[in-house]
Each structure stands twice: as C-alpha cells, then as structure tokens.
Design a protein around this motif. Sequence first.
Motif, PDB file in Angstrom:
ATOM      1  N   ARG A  12       0.828  -1.206   0.000  1.00 41.81           N
ATOM      2  CA  ARG A  12       0.000   0.000   0.000  1.00 41.81           C
ATOM      3  C   ARG A  12       0.865   1.260   0.000  1.00 41.81           C
ATOM      4  NH1 ARG A  12      -4.523  -0.576  -2.199  1.00 41.81           N
ATOM      5  NH2 ARG A  12      -4.708   1.615  -1.629  1.00 41.81           N
ATOM      6  N   LEU A  15       1.999   1.956  -3.466  1.00 44.49           N
ATOM      7  CA  LEU A  15       0.906   2.565  -4.237  1.00 44.49           C
ATOM      8  C   LEU A  15       0.704   4.030  -3.854  1.00 44.49           C
ATOM      9  CD1 LEU A  15      -1.968  -0.092  -4.300  1.00 44.49           C
ATOM     10  CD2 LEU A  15      -0.522   0.612  -6.197  1.00 44.49           C
ATOM     11  N   HIS A  22       1.966   3.821 -10.719  1.00 44.81           N
ATOM     12  CA  HIS A  22       0.603   3.315 -10.863  1.00 44.81           C
ATOM     13  C   HIS A  22      -0.368   4.387 -11.365  1.00 44.81           C
ATOM     14  CE1 HIS A  22       1.963  -0.151  -8.408  1.00 44.81           C
ATOM     15  NE2 HIS A  22       0.920  -0.773  -8.924  1.00 44.81           N
ATOM     16  N   SER A  58      -6.649  -2.368  -6.136  1.00 45.57           N
ATOM     17  CA  SER A  58      -5.854  -1.147  -6.005  1.00 45.57           C
ATOM     18  C   SER A  58      -6.557   0.083  -6.571  1.00 45.57           C
ATOM     19  CB  SER A  58      -4.466  -1.340  -6.618  1.00 45.57           C
ATOM     20  OG  SER A  58      -4.536  -1.681  -7.986  1.00 45.57           O
TER      21      SER A  58
END
Length: 234
Positions: A12, A15, A22, A58
């Motif tokens: 996480r 991300l 991303h 995600s």
Amino acid sequence: MTFFSRHWSTYRRVLEHDLMEHGALTAAVTRTIDGWLAQRGPAEPPPHAVDLGCGDLSLLPPLLRRLPLASFTALDLNGAVLPLAAEALGAVPYPSRFLEGDLLAWAEAEPEGPPVDLIFSSFAVHHLQEPDKGRFLRGCRRHIAPGGLLLWADVFRAPGEDRDTYVGRYCARVHGWSPLESEQQEEVIEHLSQWDHPADPEAIVREAEAAGWRWQWAWQGQHRAEALAVLRPL
C-alpha cells in the motif's frame, strides 16, 4: 503483525507514493478501455471482463464501477485479498465474482460460458517463468472474444537485458524509495530477487504474435520497467 499484514502494508505504501508509476499506468488503462468501448458502438453487447491477479483491485474500482459490463470476474492466488477486492469494488449493476486461483491454470482451462471480451492483468504475469508466459498467451487467446482486448500491465526488461542485470538495476531503484523504511525496501528486494521474471520486450512480442495476438505498447514508464501492452486477437 502477520506476514500478510506486513506485506500488504508495504504494498500500500508503494501505491500511495506512486513508486511504480501506478497513477500514469491507471490513466493509460482508462484511456485504452474507454477508447475500445467507444469503438465497439452501442449495438455491441456488454463485455465480459476478467482480472487475473486482481489483488485488492488497487486503483481500478472507480473505472470498474462505471464500465457497462455484462460480468466481472476477479481471480487471485492469494485468497486473503479477495474480500478486500470485493469491498473496494462495492455495489455494481452487473454480476461479479471473486475467485481464488492461478492465472496460468485459468488460461489453460477449457473456456466456460461466453468468450471473454476484456482480460486484464496487472503486475502478475512477470511471476511466470519464460515458457509459462507463452503458455499464458496461448491460453488467453482461446478465451478471448473476437474484437476483445488483453491488457497486460507489468514490468519488462530493457531490450536485450538479462534477468540479473534487470534485478540489480531495479534493486538499486528500490534503495532510493525513501517513503519505505529500510526493512520494507529489503522486503521488496527479496521478493523481486526471488520471484520476478520480467519478459524481454522484443522476445515476448514475437511469442505473442506466434500465439495469435497483435501487440501494441500503450504506455511505457520512465524507468525502463513498468509498461502497458495492449494485445488484440489476430
């Protein structure tokens, strides 16, 4: 803290700080799918979609919630993430299911039900060894509907680069990921050193064409690693 919790906390943070681009990748996926839907036209039936190696979905739920799908299937080898994926997607106006399973096994299984119009896989296929990537491409070709898409978001080696050189280059990059604690950096490095087998971009294009796909690069990141490939059945 359990192994799963530690691993997911690191994931996480990668991300949240966009350490693997991303954000740009998700924008490219969105543009590609929106353009494909526009070309299909209003007379086409709603598409069936599959996400192979879905994780917790995600960054995709905002896109998935507005897509006019006939069905959505999310598959991941780690069953612990499937409730997170279902929660992230939330209520949608089409049937959805979340399955524990292996993406290569799915690709090589006999197709059931209608052909799949959209196959998506993000940062999962690079875990397959080289021969298995070809098997995956051949298997997905049997599942895809005419006019469908296979979106392959992943890490790839630089042209002509061997795996050891890629791993060394990527590990050096991870050491510069300051948002991660040193222990988390080492966790990422251990994982990619053991499990990552990114494809050579030139070799995999030839293999995809031999399996009946037309290959197009829709986006390539700034680090000669992350990229989005769009494959259409020949």
